[in-house]
Design a protein around this motif. Sequence first.
Motif, PDB file in Angstrom:
ATOM      1  N   ASP A   1       0.902  -1.386  -0.088  1.00 32.15           N
ATOM      2  CA  ASP A   1      -0.087  -0.081  -0.104  1.00 32.15           C
ATOM      3  C   ASP A   1       0.740   1.266  -0.134  1.00 32.15           C
TER       4      ASP A   1
ATOM      5  N   ARG B   1      -0.707  -3.411  -5.440  1.00 34.20           N
ATOM      6  CA  ARG B   1      -1.935  -3.961  -4.573  1.00 34.20           C
ATOM      7  C   ARG B   1      -2.313  -5.485  -5.294  1.00 34.20           C
TER       8      ARG B   1
ATOM      9  N   ASN C   1     -10.342  -0.256  -5.913  1.00 37.09           N
ATOM     10  CA  ASN C   1      -9.008  -0.108  -5.005  1.00 37.09           C
ATOM     11  C   ASN C   1      -8.549   1.332  -4.680  1.00 37.09           C
TER      12      ASN C   1
ATOM     13  N   LEU D   1      -7.804   2.773  -0.907  1.00 37.44           N
ATOM     14  CA  LEU D   1      -6.589   3.121  -0.437  1.00 37.44           C
ATOM     15  C   LEU D   1      -6.456   4.658  -0.030  1.00 37.44           C
TER      16      LEU D   1
END
Length: 168
Positions: A87, A115, A126, A130
Motif C-alpha cells: 500500500d 496491490r 481499490n 487506498l
Amino acid sequence: MERMSVDPFDLLPTPLDVEGDLNQIVHNLKRWEALPLHGLRALPSVRSLTPPPADHARYEGQPARRTNAAIRQRIEEATERTVLEGDQEALASLFTFHEPKRLLKTRQEEAATYRDVESESFRKENEKILLRALAEEMYRWELEQALCQVQFLSQNGDLDTGLPAAAQ
C-alpha cells in the motif's frame, strides 16, 4: 447585536473531506497546488507548519506555497505510516509529486501492481479504498497530536480540562 461564537470543531475537516481532497490531487496532479483542497488546508498540522529556519525566506510572504509544502509533507508522512508495504508503494505511485506530469492511467496501473489487482479493478474500487485509508491515517495522526498537546498542557498546569486530577 449578539455575537456568534464559532465552535472550532465546525472548522475541522472530516476524514471524508480529506479523502476527497486526496482524490482531487491524484486526478489533477499537474495542477494540484492550485486546487482549493479545503479539507487538507484546514488540518491543524498544515495550518500551523513552521518551516525550518533555513527555509523561512523561501516561504516569506507566500502562505499558499508554505501550505502546499505542508500538505505534501503530511501526505508523504502518512504514506510512510501505512502498515502494508504494498500500500505504501501504491500510494507513492499515485502521489508522484516529483513527477507531476506522469499520466493518471500510468500511475494507477503501477499502483495496481503493488496491490496485486487488475488496473480496471484498481481504478473502480481499490483506489478509493487506498485513499480512504490514507485519509483516515492522516486524521488519526492529527488526533494523536492534539491529544499529546492536551496531555502536555495538562501536565504542566497550562490547561484546565475541568476533570478531576486523577482523571487527567
